[in-house]
Structure formats: structure tokens, C-alpha cells
Write a protein that holds these residues in place. Structure first.
Motif, PDB file in Angstrom:
ATOM      1  N   LEU A 294       0.827  -1.205   0.000  1.00 38.30           N
ATOM      2  CA  LEU A 294       0.000   0.000   0.000  1.00 38.30           C
ATOM      3  C   LEU A 294       0.865   1.260   0.000  1.00 38.30           C
ATOM      4  O   LEU A 294       0.526   2.256  -0.656  1.00 38.30           O
ATOM      5  N   GLU A 295       1.979   1.216   0.731  1.00 37.84           N
ATOM      6  CA  GLU A 295       2.891   2.363   0.730  1.00 37.84           C
ATOM      7  C   GLU A 295       3.488   2.580  -0.659  1.00 37.84           C
ATOM      8  O   GLU A 295       3.625   3.723  -1.117  1.00 37.84           O
ATOM      9  N   GLN A 296       3.842   1.489  -1.343  1.00 33.13           N
ATOM     10  CA  GLN A 296       4.368   1.597  -2.703  1.00 33.13           C
ATOM     11  C   GLN A 296       3.317   2.173  -3.648  1.00 33.13           C
ATOM     12  O   GLN A 296       3.621   3.017  -4.496  1.00 33.13           O
ATOM     13  N   LEU A 297       2.074   1.696  -3.495  1.00 23.75           N
ATOM     14  CA  LEU A 297       1.004   2.226  -4.340  1.00 23.75           C
ATOM     15  C   LEU A 297       0.772   3.706  -4.052  1.00 23.75           C
ATOM     16  O   LEU A 297       0.540   4.503  -4.981  1.00 23.75           O
ATOM     17  N   TYR A 298       0.851   4.078  -2.786  1.00 17.96           N
ATOM     18  CA  TYR A 298       0.682   5.489  -2.433  1.00 17.96           C
ATOM     19  C   TYR A 298       1.788   6.341  -3.055  1.00 17.96           C
ATOM     20  O   TYR A 298       1.509   7.402  -3.634  1.00 17.96           O
ATOM     21  N   ASP A 299       3.013   5.877  -2.932  1.00 22.17           N
ATOM     22  CA  ASP A 299       4.142   6.612  -3.521  1.00 22.17           C
ATOM     23  C   ASP A 299       3.987   6.713  -5.041  1.00 22.17           C
ATOM     24  O   ASP A 299       4.289   7.747  -5.643  1.00 22.17           O
ATOM     25  N   LEU A 300       3.518   5.609  -5.636  1.00 23.97           N
ATOM     26  CA  LEU A 300       3.331   5.601  -7.086  1.00 23.97           C
ATOM     27  C   LEU A 300       2.226   6.572  -7.487  1.00 23.97           C
ATOM     28  O   LEU A 300       2.335   7.285  -8.500  1.00 23.97           O
ATOM     29  N   ASP A 301       1.177   6.589  -6.693  1.00 26.93           N
ATOM     30  CA  ASP A 301       0.077   7.516  -6.962  1.00 26.93           C
ATOM     31  C   ASP A 301       0.555   8.957  -6.882  1.00 26.93           C
ATOM     32  O   ASP A 301       0.177   9.808  -7.698  1.00 26.93           O
ATOM     33  N   GLU A 302       1.412   9.240  -5.890  1.00 30.26           N
ATOM     34  CA  GLU A 302       1.957  10.587  -5.755  1.00 30.26           C
ATOM     35  C   GLU A 302       2.888  10.934  -6.908  1.00 30.26           C
ATOM     36  O   GLU A 302       2.884  12.059  -7.412  1.00 30.26           O
ATOM     37  N   GLU A 303       3.691   9.938  -7.321  1.00 30.30           N
ATOM     38  CA  GLU A 303       4.664  10.201  -8.386  1.00 30.30           C
ATOM     39  C   GLU A 303       3.980  10.502  -9.715  1.00 30.30           C
ATOM     40  O   GLU A 303       4.460  11.335 -10.499  1.00 30.30           O
ATOM     41  N   TYR A 304       2.879   9.821  -9.986  1.00 30.97           N
ATOM     42  CA  TYR A 304       2.159  10.033 -11.246  1.00 30.97           C
ATOM     43  C   TYR A 304       0.798  10.665 -10.962  1.00 30.97           C
ATOM     44  O   TYR A 304      -0.234  10.217 -11.451  1.00 30.97           O
ATOM     45  N   SER A 305       0.811  11.693 -10.156  1.00 34.16           N
ATOM     46  CA  SER A 305      -0.432  12.358  -9.752  1.00 34.16           C
ATOM     47  C   SER A 305      -1.131  13.057 -10.913  1.00 34.16           C
ATOM     48  O   SER A 305      -2.322  13.371 -10.826  1.00 34.16           O
ATOM     49  N   ASP A 306      -0.411  13.319 -12.001  1.00 40.66           N
ATOM     50  CA  ASP A 306      -1.015  13.989 -13.154  1.00 40.66           C
ATOM     51  C   ASP A 306      -1.988  13.088 -13.901  1.00 40.66           C
ATOM     52  O   ASP A 306      -2.814  13.580 -14.681  1.00 40.66           O
ATOM     53  N   TYR A 307      -1.878  11.779 -13.700  1.00 37.60           N
ATOM     54  CA  TYR A 307      -2.719  10.840 -14.428  1.00 37.60           C
ATOM     55  C   TYR A 307      -3.826  10.300 -13.530  1.00 37.60           C
ATOM     56  O   TYR A 307      -3.551   9.860 -12.407  1.00 37.60           O
ATOM     57  N   PRO A 308      -5.092  10.307 -14.002  1.00 37.81           N
ATOM     58  CA  PRO A 308      -6.175   9.686 -13.222  1.00 37.81           C
ATOM     59  C   PRO A 308      -5.986   8.166 -13.220  1.00 37.81           C
ATOM     60  O   PRO A 308      -5.621   7.570 -14.239  1.00 37.81           O
ATOM     61  N   LYS A 309      -6.245   7.532 -12.103  1.00 41.64           N
ATOM     62  CA  LYS A 309      -5.987   6.093 -12.006  1.00 41.64           C
ATOM     63  C   LYS A 309      -6.891   5.474 -10.946  1.00 41.64           C
ATOM     64  O   LYS A 309      -7.417   6.166 -10.071  1.00 41.64           O
ATOM     65  N   ILE A 310      -7.055   4.156 -11.034  1.00 42.16           N
ATOM     66  CA  ILE A 310      -7.803   3.404 -10.032  1.00 42.16           C
ATOM     67  C   ILE A 310      -6.969   2.194  -9.613  1.00 42.16           C
ATOM     68  O   ILE A 310      -6.199   1.649 -10.410  1.00 42.16           O
ATOM     69  N   ALA A 311      -7.130   1.791  -8.365  1.00 45.93           N
ATOM     70  CA  ALA A 311      -6.413   0.621  -7.861  1.00 45.93           C
ATOM     71  C   ALA A 311      -7.166  -0.653  -8.251  1.00 45.93           C
ATOM     72  O   ALA A 311      -8.395  -0.669  -8.326  1.00 45.93           O
ATOM     73  N   ALA A 312      -6.410  -1.712  -8.516  1.00 44.98           N
ATOM     74  CA  ALA A 312      -7.007  -2.998  -8.879  1.00 44.98           C
ATOM     75  C   ALA A 312      -6.178  -4.116  -8.275  1.00 44.98           C
ATOM     76  O   ALA A 312      -4.987  -3.944  -7.995  1.00 44.98           O
ATOM     77  N   ARG A 313      -6.831  -5.265  -8.094  1.00 48.15           N
ATOM     78  CA  ARG A 313      -6.142  -6.451  -7.560  1.00 48.15           C
ATOM     79  C   ARG A 313      -6.138  -7.554  -8.612  1.00 48.15           C
ATOM     80  O   ARG A 313      -7.133  -7.778  -9.306  1.00 48.15           O
ATOM     81  N   ILE A 314      -5.012  -8.247  -8.699  1.00 47.38           N
ATOM     82  CA  ILE A 314      -4.893  -9.353  -9.646  1.00 47.38           C
ATOM     83  C   ILE A 314      -5.669 -10.551  -9.103  1.00 47.38           C
ATOM     84  O   ILE A 314      -5.477 -10.957  -7.953  1.00 47.38           O
ATOM     85  N   ILE A 315      -6.536 -11.118  -9.948  1.00 44.79           N
ATOM     86  CA  ILE A 315      -7.363 -12.245  -9.515  1.00 44.79           C
ATOM     87  C   ILE A 315      -7.047 -13.525 -10.273  1.00 44.79           C
ATOM     88  O   ILE A 315      -7.515 -14.606  -9.886  1.00 44.79           O
ATOM     89  N   SER A 316      -6.246 -13.440 -11.337  1.00 41.44           N
ATOM     90  CA  SER A 316      -5.903 -14.637 -12.102  1.00 41.44           C
ATOM     91  C   SER A 316      -4.693 -14.332 -12.975  1.00 41.44           C
ATOM     92  O   SER A 316      -4.402 -13.173 -13.276  1.00 41.44           O
ATOM     93  N   LYS A 317      -3.974 -15.384 -13.364  1.00 36.16           N
ATOM     94  CA  LYS A 317      -2.808 -15.214 -14.234  1.00 36.16           C
ATOM     95  C   LYS A 317      -2.601 -16.455 -15.074  1.00 36.16           C
ATOM     96  O   LYS A 317      -3.130 -17.533 -14.766  1.00 36.16           O
ATOM     97  N   ASP A 318      -1.817 -16.307 -16.143  1.00 32.62           N
ATOM     98  CA  ASP A 318      -1.452 -17.457 -16.956  1.00 32.62           C
ATOM     99  C   ASP A 318      -0.527 -18.384 -16.169  1.00 32.62           C
ATOM    100  O   ASP A 318       0.166 -17.936 -15.248  1.00 32.62           O
TER     101      ASP A 318
END
Length: 313
Positions: A110-134
């Protein structure tokens, strides 16, 4: 003489239990006689002592043995109870420790996501969770729990950790598929931060085992790009918004054509343990179209850039 022989024969054939009964009778009789007559003569006391004292000592030893056995059993049971209690405490502490470890990992993400959100604050974004993978060790293609109902669209850029993860390739109402930049089919138009020289970052599932990506077509005519150079998405990319961090140059060498350079990049994203990501809900084409509407001359420029990129996105 015959009477003597009969006497000895009688004693020889006398059973041991009969002897025990007789001796017991004699002992009890002596004790009763002593108590009844009050005789205190030394010979009688000595005889009584020889008969009674060993018996009392035996009884005492048997009693002590029984006491010791009982005490030992109690001590053993106490140890068993204490061990069970300690094991229950250990199990509880282990569960609590596992929860703390999970909470700490969650907090770090969550801290990494927060920092990332701050770093790219110019872009609108939403958080998502991975639910499946190859299948496989790497998150080269995966599905997230956000879709068109949340504003996710095809070609939305996806970021996590400290940099670029990939791009949305398919969208449902409540889910979306993401292709990571480590996938063999991925090609990202990128550039160096210090010199703005363009290059193409290519996915390679074999090279990612070393935590690296490959770059090619780097135009570095003045040999300014060195190990440690930051690589980000290029301003001429068709599908990636500008300035998303891809990684650091770890190797660089002259290509066989002696005109461009190639090498490897160390990515800051852990593509083996992804869990939460950010989806940038604005596409590169949105900004391109917006610029084209404000200035008609820029539309033709965009087409030229698309030709220059070739297969790069």
C-alpha cells in the motif's frame, strides 16, 4: 529314630504358604502377648523387634515406593499439561506472527502504491487487484478485478511497485486482461531520461529470470548513455503515456549495424509477486486526439511518429 525321620519328612513336604501363615501367626501372637502382659524383658523385646521391625520397615518401604510413584505420575502429568499449554501458546503466537507478516507485506504494498500515486499524480488512475494469471512463474499476462464498470478501457496503462507493468488488452464489465511488458510479444517505445534518445524495450520471458528486459534501436550518437541510465516511456509512443519508469540500463553495447545500440534494463517491478496495481484510466490516444482537436497540424505529425515506431507501442 523313625519318629525323627517322619518329623523331617513332614517339614520337607510342608508348603511355603503354610510356613508363611505359621510365621505370621507367631508374629501376631507375640505382639498380642506383649501388649497383654506388659512384659518388658529384654529377651522378649529383642525377639519381638527381630520379628516386627523388618515387617514395619518393609511396609514403610512399600508405602514410600507407592508415594514416589504417585508423585512421579503427578509430576509427569504436570509436565504434559504444561507442555500442552506451551504448545497452545506457541501456536497462538505463530498465528499472530503470520498475521503480522501478512499485514506488514500488505502495508508495504500500500505504501508503494501510495508513492506511485503521488509520483504520477497527473494521471487519473484506479487501484485494482490481480485475480488470475497465466500458468508459470511470471505475471506476463493476468486478469484484474476492474472493468468497464470502473472506467477501464483497452490500452489503459498499468503500473505497480515503482514502474510500468503493462497495458490492458481486453475488458469486461468487472474484469480486464493485462499484458505485461515482460511478455515476449511486448514492444514499448521508450527513451533515456538524460539524453531523450529513443529506443525500443522488448519483452523476454527467458531474460526476465535475471530480472532484466532487453532494449534495442538506441540512437546514442554521442555515447552518453551508460550503465545506470533511467529508461521511461517515450513521448512518441502510440499506446503508453509519457514518462512511465521502465528501469535502469544494466548493459549497453554497439549493435551489429554500428549505428544503434542494444543492451539490457533492470526493472524495478517484481513480476513474480504482483498483487495490486494501478490502472491509468486515460489513454495516450485521448491526449493525442485532444491535441489534434486544438491544433489540426499535429494530426499529421502523429501519423509520422507512428511510422517511425514500427512495431513498438
Amino acid at each position: 529314630m523313625k519318629k525323627l525321620k517322619k518329623f523331617f519328612r513332614f517339614h520337607i513336604h510342608l508348603k511355603s504358604k503354610h510356613l508363611l501363615a505359621i510365621m505370621t501367626f507367631l508374629c501376631i501372637s507375640a505382639i498380642i502377648a506383649a501388649l497383654a502382659s506388659g512384659v518388658t524383658s529384654a529377651p522378649f523385646q529383642e525377639a519381638a523387634g527381630m520379628l516386627v521391625i523388618p515387617f514395619e520397615n518393609s511396609i514403610a518401604r512399600i508405602g514410600q515406593w507407592v508415594t514416589d510413584v504417585h508423585s512421579s505420575f503427578q509430576d509427569k502429568q504436570a509436565l504434559i499439561d504444561a507442555n500442552e499449554e506451551l504448545q497452545a501458546t506457541v501456536d497462538t503466537l505463530t498465528d499472530q506472527n503470520n498475521i503480522l507478516i501478512q499485514d506488514q507485506a500488505e502495508l508495504t504494498r500500500l505504501e508503494q502504491l501510495y508513492d506511485l500515486d503521488e509520483e504520477y499524480s497527473d494521471y487519473p488512475k484506479i487501484a485494482a487487484r490481480i485475480i488470475s494469471k497465466d500458468p508459470g512463474n511470471w505475471y506476463d499476462t493476468f486478469i484484474i478485478n476492474r472493468g468497464s464498470n470502473d472506467g477501464v478501457r483497452v490500452d489503459n496503462n498499468v503500473i505497480a511497485g515503482k514502474g510500468l507493468v503493462g497495458i490492458v488488452t481486453e475488458v469486461g464489465s468487472t474484469w480486464a486482461t493485462v499484458r505485461a511488458i515482460i511478455d515476449d510479444s511486448s514492444n514499448v517505445s521508450a527513451m533515456t531520461v538524460s539524453t531523450d534518445d529513443n529506443c525500443v524495450v522488448e519483452g523476454d520471458l527467458e531474460l526476465i529470470d535475471e530480472g532484466k528486459l532487453r532494449f534495442t534501436q538506441l540512437y546514442d550518437q554521442e555515447d552518453q548513455v551508460t550503465v545506470g541510465e533511467r529508461i521511461v516511456t517515450s513521448n512518441i509512443s502510440e499506446k503508453y503515456v509519457e514518462g512511465l519508469f521502465i528501469g535502469y540500463v544494466s548493459e549497453v553495447e554497439l549493435d551489429t549495424n554500428n549505428l544503434t545500440k542494444k543492451g539490457t534494463i533492470v526493472t524495478p517491478v517484481d513480476f513474480q509477486h504482483l498483487k495490486d496495481v494501478f490502472v491509468i484510466t486515460v489513454n495516450k490516444q485521448d491526449s493525442i486526439q485532444g491535441e489534434g482537436e486544438t491544433d489540426g497540424t499535429e494530426g499529421s505529425g502523429t501519423e509520422e511518429n507512428g511510422v517511425q515506431e514500427g512495431a513498438a507501442e
